[in-house]
Design a protein around this motif. Structure first.
Motif, PDB file in Angstrom:
ATOM      1  N   SER A  64       0.838  -1.201   0.000  1.00 34.86           N
ATOM      2  CA  SER A  64       0.000   0.000   0.000  1.00 34.86           C
ATOM      3  C   SER A  64       0.871   1.248   0.000  1.00 34.86           C
ATOM      4  N   THR A  66       0.302   5.653   0.686  1.00 34.71           N
ATOM      5  CA  THR A  66      -0.508   6.839   0.932  1.00 34.71           C
ATOM      6  C   THR A  66       0.348   8.034   0.537  1.00 34.71           C
ATOM      7  N   TYR A  68       0.529  12.165   0.177  1.00 35.80           N
ATOM      8  CA  TYR A  68      -0.023  13.448   0.599  1.00 35.80           C
ATOM      9  C   TYR A  68       0.587  14.520  -0.293  1.00 35.80           C
ATOM     10  N   ASN A  79       2.080  12.069 -10.310  1.00 35.08           N
ATOM     11  CA  ASN A  79       1.793  10.770 -10.932  1.00 35.08           C
ATOM     12  C   ASN A  79       2.764  10.436 -12.055  1.00 35.08           C
ATOM     13  N   ALA A  93      -2.050  -0.995  -3.454  1.00 28.80           N
ATOM     14  CA  ALA A  93      -3.257  -0.241  -3.136  1.00 28.80           C
ATOM     15  C   ALA A  93      -2.767   1.161  -2.785  1.00 28.80           C
ATOM     16  N   ARG A  94      -3.507   2.197  -3.215  1.00 29.89           N
ATOM     17  CA  ARG A  94      -2.967   3.541  -3.050  1.00 29.89           C
ATOM     18  C   ARG A  94      -4.069   4.563  -2.837  1.00 29.89           C
ATOM     19  N   ALA A  95      -3.757   5.562  -2.020  1.00 26.87           N
ATOM     20  CA  ALA A  95      -4.630   6.719  -1.841  1.00 26.87           C
ATOM     21  C   ALA A  95      -3.771   7.964  -1.965  1.00 26.87           C
ATOM     22  N   THR A  96      -4.344   9.012  -2.545  1.00 25.75           N
ATOM     23  CA  THR A  96      -3.679  10.303  -2.611  1.00 25.75           C
ATOM     24  C   THR A  96      -4.600  11.323  -1.961  1.00 25.75           C
ATOM     25  N   VAL A  97      -4.046  12.086  -1.028  1.00 29.74           N
ATOM     26  CA  VAL A  97      -4.821  13.008  -0.220  1.00 29.74           C
ATOM     27  C   VAL A  97      -4.203  14.394  -0.300  1.00 29.74           C
ATOM     28  N   GLU A  98      -5.027  15.409  -0.446  1.00 30.54           N
ATOM     29  CA  GLU A  98      -4.531  16.778  -0.353  1.00 30.54           C
ATOM     30  C   GLU A  98      -4.475  17.148   1.124  1.00 30.54           C
TER      31      GLU A  98
END
Length: 116
Positions: A64, A66, A68, A79, A93-98
């Motif tokens: 995973s 994450t 920011y 990206n 698995a990946r999330a990108t958060v501001e």
């Protein structure tokens, strides 16, 4: 099950290994602070490669991630670097958060978990 810690300080460890799982702290661009999102992301990913190697693994075993970023307008720029680095066929698995980061010279922070 044993726990190994690398680059341990009074507040946190940069790398923690528990069993066959490797956890990295959030990584910022310590060698490219204040530079472009592209340069910061490149610096971060180089550091991540080094941390994973210390733990006996590599980016092909990422589970995973994450990410920011301080401004979603830079999402594509980040990206472009990520896509050139990540192991094809082994994307995590990946999330990108501001988010607002701890210091204004940083615009990207990445935290990953990997298998050994």
């Amino acid at each position: 099950m044993s726990i190994q810690r690398f680059e341990t300080g009074p507040r946190m460890s940069q790398v923690v290994v528990h069993g066959n799982t490797v956890y990295l702290a959030g990584v910022v661009a310590s060698n490219a602070a204040g530079e472009s999102v592209t340069k910061q992301t490149q610096d971060i990913l180089k550091t991540i490669d080094g941390h994973l190697a210390k733990a006996g693994t590599d980016k092909s075993k990422l589970l995973s991630a994450t990410i920011y970023i301080t401004d979603m307008k830079t999402f594509q720029e980040m990206n472009a670097v990520w896509d050139g680095w990540v192991s094809p066929g082994n994307t995590p698995a990946r999330a990108t958060v501001e988010a607002k980061l701890a210091a204004p010279q940083y615009t990207v922070e990445i935290m990953v978990t990997a298998a050994k």
